[in-house]
Design a protein around this motif. Structure first.
Motif, PDB file in Angstrom:
ATOM      1  N   THR A  77     -53.101  37.245 120.909  1.00  0.00           N
ATOM      2  CA  THR A  77     -51.675  37.493 120.829  1.00  0.00           C
ATOM      3  C   THR A  77     -51.376  38.578 119.802  1.00  0.00           C
ATOM      4  OG1 THR A  77     -51.111  35.233 121.489  1.00  0.00           O
ATOM      5  CG2 THR A  77     -49.432  36.472 120.302  1.00  0.00           C
ATOM      6  N   VAL A  78     -50.451  39.429 120.150  1.00  0.00           N
ATOM      7  CA  VAL A  78     -49.941  40.427 119.231  1.00  0.00           C
ATOM      8  C   VAL A  78     -48.442  40.193 119.077  1.00  0.00           C
ATOM      9  CG1 VAL A  78     -49.526  42.184 121.006  1.00  0.00           C
ATOM     10  CG2 VAL A  78     -49.916  42.868 118.623  1.00  0.00           C
ATOM     11  N   TYR A  79     -47.950  40.410 117.882  1.00  0.00           N
ATOM     12  CA  TYR A  79     -46.549  40.196 117.572  1.00  0.00           C
ATOM     13  C   TYR A  79     -45.913  41.495 117.105  1.00  0.00           C
ATOM     14  CZ  TYR A  79     -48.299  35.404 117.251  1.00  0.00           C
ATOM     15  OH  TYR A  79     -48.912  34.199 117.503  1.00  0.00           O
ATOM     16  N   LEU A  80     -44.642  41.592 117.319  1.00  0.00           N
ATOM     17  CA  LEU A  80     -43.869  42.687 116.773  1.00  0.00           C
ATOM     18  C   LEU A  80     -42.643  42.097 116.092  1.00  0.00           C
ATOM     19  CD1 LEU A  80     -43.747  45.806 116.544  1.00  0.00           C
ATOM     20  CD2 LEU A  80     -42.175  45.752 118.495  1.00  0.00           C
ATOM     21  N   GLN A  81     -42.687  42.061 114.780  1.00  0.00           N
ATOM     22  CA  GLN A  81     -41.545  41.613 113.999  1.00  0.00           C
ATOM     23  C   GLN A  81     -40.609  42.788 113.809  1.00  0.00           C
ATOM     24  OE1 GLN A  81     -40.787  38.443 112.697  1.00  0.00           O
ATOM     25  NE2 GLN A  81     -38.823  39.437 112.265  1.00  0.00           N
ATOM     26  N   MET A  82     -39.395  42.654 114.276  1.00  0.00           N
ATOM     27  CA  MET A  82     -38.425  43.729 114.248  1.00  0.00           C
ATOM     28  C   MET A  82     -37.272  43.316 113.343  1.00  0.00           C
ATOM     29  SD  MET A  82     -38.426  44.909 118.258  1.00  0.00           S
ATOM     30  CE  MET A  82     -37.598  43.405 118.801  1.00  0.00           C
ATOM     31  N   ASN A  83     -37.126  44.028 112.257  1.00  0.00           N
ATOM     32  CA  ASN A  83     -36.060  43.769 111.306  1.00  0.00           C
ATOM     33  C   ASN A  83     -35.103  44.953 111.258  1.00  0.00           C
ATOM     34  OD1 ASN A  83     -37.299  41.304 110.519  1.00  0.00           O
ATOM     35  ND2 ASN A  83     -38.555  42.381 109.000  1.00  0.00           N
ATOM     36  N   SER A  84     -33.945  44.707 110.697  1.00  0.00           N
ATOM     37  CA  SER A  84     -32.929  45.753 110.554  1.00  0.00           C
ATOM     38  C   SER A  84     -32.710  46.486 111.864  1.00  0.00           C
ATOM     39  CB  SER A  84     -33.331  46.735 109.449  1.00  0.00           C
ATOM     40  OG  SER A  84     -33.486  46.075 108.209  1.00  0.00           O
ATOM     41  N   LEU A  85     -32.542  45.726 112.909  1.00  0.00           N
ATOM     42  CA  LEU A  85     -32.420  46.315 114.239  1.00  0.00           C
ATOM     43  C   LEU A  85     -31.161  47.161 114.367  1.00  0.00           C
ATOM     44  CD1 LEU A  85     -33.713  43.317 116.307  1.00  0.00           C
ATOM     45  CD2 LEU A  85     -34.627  45.650 116.438  1.00  0.00           C
ATOM     46  N   LYS A  86     -31.303  48.215 115.127  1.00  0.00           N
ATOM     47  CA  LYS A  86     -30.228  49.152 115.383  1.00  0.00           C
ATOM     48  C   LYS A  86     -29.938  49.200 116.874  1.00  0.00           C
ATOM     49  CE  LYS A  86     -31.933  52.150 111.666  1.00  0.00           C
ATOM     50  NZ  LYS A  86     -32.432  53.511 111.339  1.00  0.00           N
ATOM     51  N   PRO A  87     -28.738  49.597 117.259  1.00  0.00           N
ATOM     52  CA  PRO A  87     -28.457  49.741 118.689  1.00  0.00           C
ATOM     53  C   PRO A  87     -29.443  50.673 119.390  1.00  0.00           C
ATOM     54  CG  PRO A  87     -26.413  49.776 117.461  1.00  0.00           C
ATOM     55  CD  PRO A  87     -27.522  49.783 116.444  1.00  0.00           C
ATOM     56  N   GLU A  88     -29.945  51.659 118.676  1.00  0.00           N
ATOM     57  CA  GLU A  88     -30.910  52.582 119.251  1.00  0.00           C
ATOM     58  C   GLU A  88     -32.232  51.913 119.610  1.00  0.00           C
ATOM     59  OE1 GLU A  88     -29.739  54.212 115.507  1.00  0.00           O
ATOM     60  OE2 GLU A  88     -28.317  53.131 116.797  1.00  0.00           O
ATOM     61  N   ASP A  89     -32.458  50.718 119.107  1.00  0.00           N
ATOM     62  CA  ASP A  89     -33.665  49.975 119.449  1.00  0.00           C
ATOM     63  C   ASP A  89     -33.555  49.267 120.794  1.00  0.00           C
ATOM     64  OD1 ASP A  89     -35.013  50.586 116.990  1.00  0.00           O
ATOM     65  OD2 ASP A  89     -33.818  49.035 116.001  1.00  0.00           O
ATOM     66  N   THR A  90     -32.387  49.277 121.383  1.00  0.00           N
ATOM     67  CA  THR A  90     -32.193  48.622 122.667  1.00  0.00           C
ATOM     68  C   THR A  90     -33.092  49.258 123.721  1.00  0.00           C
ATOM     69  OG1 THR A  90     -29.918  47.983 122.186  1.00  0.00           O
ATOM     70  CG2 THR A  90     -30.544  48.137 124.498  1.00  0.00           C
ATOM     71  N   ALA A  91     -33.890  48.445 124.362  1.00  0.00           N
ATOM     72  CA  ALA A  91     -34.842  48.932 125.351  1.00  0.00           C
ATOM     73  C   ALA A  91     -35.574  47.745 125.956  1.00  0.00           C
ATOM     74  CB  ALA A  91     -35.851  49.895 124.705  1.00  0.00           C
ATOM     75  N   VAL A  92     -36.315  48.033 126.999  1.00  0.00           N
ATOM     76  CA  VAL A  92     -37.300  47.081 127.483  1.00  0.00           C
ATOM     77  C   VAL A  92     -38.588  47.346 126.728  1.00  0.00           C
ATOM     78  CG1 VAL A  92     -38.609  46.227 129.455  1.00  0.00           C
ATOM     79  CG2 VAL A  92     -36.233  46.932 129.748  1.00  0.00           C
ATOM     80  N   TYR A  93     -39.114  46.313 126.131  1.00  0.00           N
ATOM     81  CA  TYR A  93     -40.330  46.431 125.343  1.00  0.00           C
ATOM     82  C   TYR A  93     -41.515  45.917 126.156  1.00  0.00           C
ATOM     83  CZ  TYR A  93     -37.755  47.687 121.163  1.00  0.00           C
ATOM     84  OH  TYR A  93     -36.972  48.342 120.244  1.00  0.00           O
ATOM     85  N   TYR A  94     -42.548  46.726 126.192  1.00  0.00           N
ATOM     86  CA  TYR A  94     -43.739  46.412 126.970  1.00  0.00           C
ATOM     87  C   TYR A  94     -44.948  46.282 126.059  1.00  0.00           C
ATOM     88  CZ  TYR A  94     -41.028  48.078 130.968  1.00  0.00           C
ATOM     89  OH  TYR A  94     -40.069  48.262 131.935  1.00  0.00           O
ATOM     90  N   CYS A  95     -45.751  45.318 126.350  1.00  0.00           N
ATOM     91  CA  CYS A  95     -47.030  45.148 125.692  1.00  0.00           C
ATOM     92  C   CYS A  95     -48.123  45.742 126.566  1.00  0.00           C
ATOM     93  CB  CYS A  95     -47.291  43.660 125.454  1.00  0.00           C
ATOM     94  SG  CYS A  95     -48.891  43.275 124.727  1.00  0.00           S
ATOM     95  N   SER A  96     -49.078  46.376 125.937  1.00  0.00           N
ATOM     96  CA  SER A  96     -50.216  46.921 126.654  1.00  0.00           C
ATOM     97  C   SER A  96     -51.481  46.631 125.860  1.00  0.00           C
ATOM     98  CB  SER A  96     -50.051  48.433 126.857  1.00  0.00           C
ATOM     99  OG  SER A  96     -51.148  48.985 127.562  1.00  0.00           O
ATOM    100  N   ALA A  97     -52.585  46.517 126.574  1.00  0.00           N
ATOM    101  CA  ALA A  97     -53.852  46.227 125.918  1.00  0.00           C
ATOM    102  C   ALA A  97     -54.993  46.920 126.639  1.00  0.00           C
ATOM    103  CB  ALA A  97     -54.116  44.724 125.863  1.00  0.00           C
ATOM    104  N   ASP A  98     -55.937  47.391 125.860  1.00  0.00           N
ATOM    105  CA  ASP A  98     -57.192  47.914 126.389  1.00  0.00           C
ATOM    106  C   ASP A  98     -58.207  46.789 126.306  1.00  0.00           C
ATOM    107  OD1 ASP A  98     -55.939  50.373 126.625  1.00  0.00           O
ATOM    108  OD2 ASP A  98     -56.718  51.102 124.709  1.00  0.00           O
ATOM    109  N   VAL A  99     -58.757  46.405 127.453  1.00  0.00           N
ATOM    110  CA  VAL A  99     -59.548  45.189 127.557  1.00  0.00           C
ATOM    111  C   VAL A  99     -60.863  45.459 128.263  1.00  0.00           C
ATOM    112  CG1 VAL A  99     -59.639  42.851 128.520  1.00  0.00           C
ATOM    113  CG2 VAL A  99     -57.490  43.744 127.613  1.00  0.00           C
ATOM    114  N   THR A 100     -61.918  44.872 127.751  1.00  0.00           N
ATOM    115  CA  THR A 100     -63.167  44.740 128.495  1.00  0.00           C
ATOM    116  C   THR A 100     -63.219  43.320 129.034  1.00  0.00           C
ATOM    117  OG1 THR A 100     -64.344  46.371 127.140  1.00  0.00           O
ATOM    118  CG2 THR A 100     -65.673  44.815 128.399  1.00  0.00           C
TER     119      THR A 100
END
Length: 120
Positions: A77-100
């Motif tokens: 699992t990877v986390y993204l703690q987002m603080n002091s959020l701004k309207p400009e941060d509005t988006a769809v957030y995608y996780c990606s991974a390089d995997v073997t």
């Protein structure tokens, strides 16, 4: 073979915080790198943060000092703690991974995305 699932998105007021999670599952031998991207309407997808082998973390200039990426290898699992959020941060957030995977094949995988909306 490998699936990524994001969670934690939602609606938050400017200045607030959200914590996104991305969990990888399936036929995983190792996860080399994990990434958070985001895409807002009318904008190109951009890399928000990345963690690579050895724990090196990079952030987009627009989120430095506000966002923190962390990884729990035991939980894939990877986390993204987002603080002091701004309207400009509005988006769809995608996780990606390089995997073997367990057969030795390398590939990049993407989650379905989670919506983050920051109100002003």
């Amino acid at each position: 073979q490998v699936q990524l699932v994001e969670s934690g998105g939602g609606l938050v007021q400017a200045g607030g915080s959200l914590r996104l999670s991305c969990t990888a599952s399936g036929s995983i031998f190792s996860i080399h790198h994990m990434y958070w991207y985001r895409q807002a309407p009318g904008k190109q997808r951009e890399l928000v943060a990345a963690i690579i082998i050895g724990g090196s973390i990079n952030y987009a200039d627009s989120v430095k000092g506000r966002f923190t990426l962390s990884r729990d290898n035991a939980k894939n699992t990877v986390y993204l703690q987002m603080n002091s959020l701004k309207p400009e941060d509005t988006a769809v957030y995608y996780c990606s991974a390089d995997v073997t995977d367990m057969t030795g094949r390398w590939a990049s995988y993407w989650g379905q995305g989670t919506q983050v909306t920051v109100s002003s």
